[in-house]
Design a protein around this motif. Sequence first.
Motif, mmCIF file in Angstrom:
data_model
loop_
_atom_site.group_PDB
_atom_site.id
_atom_site.type_symbol
_atom_site.label_atom_id
_atom_site.label_comp_id
_atom_site.label_asym_id
_atom_site.label_seq_id
_atom_site.Cartn_x
_atom_site.Cartn_y
_atom_site.Cartn_z
ATOM 1 N N GLY A 1 24.904 -25.424 -6.426
ATOM 2 C CA GLY A 1 23.591 -25.209 -7.028
ATOM 3 C C GLY A 1 22.779 -26.475 -7.108
ATOM 4 N N ALA A 2 22.678 -27.020 -8.314
ATOM 5 C CA ALA A 2 21.772 -28.141 -8.565
ATOM 6 C C ALA A 2 22.119 -29.393 -7.776
ATOM 7 C CB ALA A 2 21.755 -28.465 -10.060
ATOM 8 N N VAL A 3 23.411 -29.613 -7.479
ATOM 9 C CA VAL A 3 23.815 -30.777 -6.679
ATOM 10 C C VAL A 3 24.376 -30.278 -5.345
ATOM 11 C CG1 VAL A 3 25.054 -32.990 -6.726
ATOM 12 C CG2 VAL A 3 24.341 -31.940 -8.859
ATOM 13 N N GLY A 4 23.721 -29.254 -4.825
ATOM 14 C CA GLY A 4 24.100 -28.666 -3.536
ATOM 15 C C GLY A 4 22.854 -28.255 -2.782
ATOM 16 N N MET A 5 22.986 -27.253 -1.930
ATOM 17 C CA MET A 5 21.873 -26.861 -1.075
ATOM 18 C C MET A 5 20.633 -26.396 -1.847
ATOM 19 S SD MET A 5 21.042 -27.093 2.009
ATOM 20 C CE MET A 5 22.663 -27.459 2.698
ATOM 21 N N PRO A 6 20.767 -25.575 -2.917
ATOM 22 C CA PRO A 6 19.554 -25.203 -3.661
ATOM 23 C C PRO A 6 18.848 -26.411 -4.277
ATOM 24 C CG PRO A 6 21.330 -23.679 -4.150
ATOM 25 C CD PRO A 6 21.942 -24.811 -3.385
ATOM 26 N N GLY A 7 19.611 -27.355 -4.830
ATOM 27 C CA GLY A 7 19.008 -28.556 -5.393
ATOM 28 C C GLY A 7 18.309 -29.395 -4.345
ATOM 29 N N LEU A 8 18.964 -29.549 -3.193
ATOM 30 C CA LEU A 8 18.349 -30.291 -2.085
ATOM 31 C C LEU A 8 17.070 -29.604 -1.612
ATOM 32 C CD1 LEU A 8 21.275 -31.388 0.266
ATOM 33 C CD2 LEU A 8 19.663 -32.888 -0.915
ATOM 34 N N THR A 9 17.108 -28.277 -1.553
ATOM 35 C CA THR A 9 15.928 -27.532 -1.132
ATOM 36 C C THR A 9 14.773 -27.782 -2.091
ATOM 37 O OG1 THR A 9 17.322 -25.828 -0.134
ATOM 38 C CG2 THR A 9 15.043 -25.229 -0.610
ATOM 39 N N ALA A 10 15.070 -27.788 -3.384
ATOM 40 C CA ALA A 10 14.041 -28.063 -4.390
ATOM 41 C C ALA A 10 13.500 -29.483 -4.244
ATOM 42 C CB ALA A 10 14.618 -27.849 -5.789
ATOM 43 N N LEU A 11 14.402 -30.454 -4.156
ATOM 44 C CA LEU A 11 14.000 -31.863 -4.094
ATOM 45 C C LEU A 11 13.182 -32.165 -2.845
ATOM 46 C CD1 LEU A 11 14.195 -34.806 -5.133
ATOM 47 C CD2 LEU A 11 16.331 -35.009 -3.850
ATOM 48 N N LEU A 12 13.714 -31.790 -1.692
ATOM 49 C CA LEU A 12 13.035 -32.117 -0.447
ATOM 50 C C LEU A 12 11.791 -31.254 -0.241
ATOM 51 C CD1 LEU A 12 16.151 -32.701 1.825
ATOM 52 C CD2 LEU A 12 14.660 -34.415 0.781
ATOM 53 N N GLY A 13 11.811 -30.033 -0.753
ATOM 54 C CA GLY A 13 10.613 -29.201 -0.677
ATOM 55 C C GLY A 13 9.458 -29.835 -1.428
ATOM 56 N N VAL A 14 9.730 -30.261 -2.665
ATOM 57 C CA VAL A 14 8.689 -30.898 -3.477
ATOM 58 C C VAL A 14 8.212 -32.195 -2.827
ATOM 59 C CG1 VAL A 14 8.244 -32.066 -5.679
ATOM 60 C CG2 VAL A 14 9.426 -29.857 -5.658
ATOM 61 N N ARG A 15 9.144 -33.008 -2.362
ATOM 62 C CA ARG A 15 8.777 -34.343 -1.877
ATOM 63 C C ARG A 15 8.221 -34.347 -0.449
ATOM 64 N NH1 ARG A 15 13.142 -38.549 -4.673
ATOM 65 N NH2 ARG A 15 12.240 -38.339 -6.764
#
Length: 348
Positions: A132-146
């Motif tokens: 979740g948060a330190v996996g693919m969904p978290g990466l998707t959130a982080l890189l999507g925003v940035r």
Amino acid sequence: MSRILRVVLNSRPGKNGEPVPENFRVEESTLMTDLKPGEVRVRTLYLSVDPYMRCRMNEDTGADYLSPWVLSECVDGGGVGVVESSRHDAFSKGDTVTSFNWRWQTRDVVDGSRLQKLDPDLVNGHLSYFLGAVGMPGLTALLGVREKGHLKPGANQTMVISGAAGACGSVAGQIGKLDGCGRVVGICGSEEKCRVLVSELGFSSAVNYRQGDVSTALRESCPDGVDMYFDNVGGAISDTVIAQMNKDAHVILCGQISQYNKDVAYPPPLSTETQELLRSKNITRERFMVLSYMEKHEAGLLQLSQWVKAGQIKVLETIVNGIENMGRAFCSMMTGGNIGKQIVKISD
């Protein structure tokens, strides 16, 4: 040989059909105990269910990077487990490991090249966080925003997130705040989810799309319009958000869960009116795929880990126990039954 349980694809949903638990079947199988060179025997700890899996239930996934699940064969997705024995130089008994293609089985023998070793300290021992948060969904959130949000700290921008109480949306909103967004508004499907977003995750406000007029509620929550829209759902909700977006705003096109049961191309076509809004206001809406940024994954996971360990990102999970509940957990997630990441715990 040892006995195991596994989940196979029992049937495909009908065209434009919603998945049901009966699309999956739990069956007994056997596993070879002798390992060949390079093989690793693992015990499954946690399995992930995610919206993209709905596409894999079709004969044609509609995406060249996703292969369809095969009828009567074991399905797969993100998983975390522990090494029980190894004939691969990179892995030892007791190692925590993960894979994007973890079979839905209680135990498995896999080629070690398919596994990645995990450091439990990155998640303070909460191994499910790696899904979740330190996996693919978290990466998707982080890189999507940035990569697609074009956030400008200090500019008092407004970000809206649909599917905001899900695995990705709940993290994306928190990252928006951490990166300097002035206002973060979540759209979700219950009053309980709205409460959690605001009181636990620090969202500025939240809109329940199942209650009242979404357009009016959104206008009240975003008096200065919308500068960034993290789109997890598509459909009518996204049309409503885009109608209130400012000139030169940005849509982060992450997912379209409201459209996954329909026989349409991805990304699904927009109405003529919405397309004209995007054009006239110069709003960017480019497809975002986290797999296109592999070179940024390691640093991104480290950043997510630091935020989680420091309590700057709060992790929400809905955990179901038992491999026999994989189908029910998946179908519940597809209809918004989860708050945060939907996880199935397979063993201790």
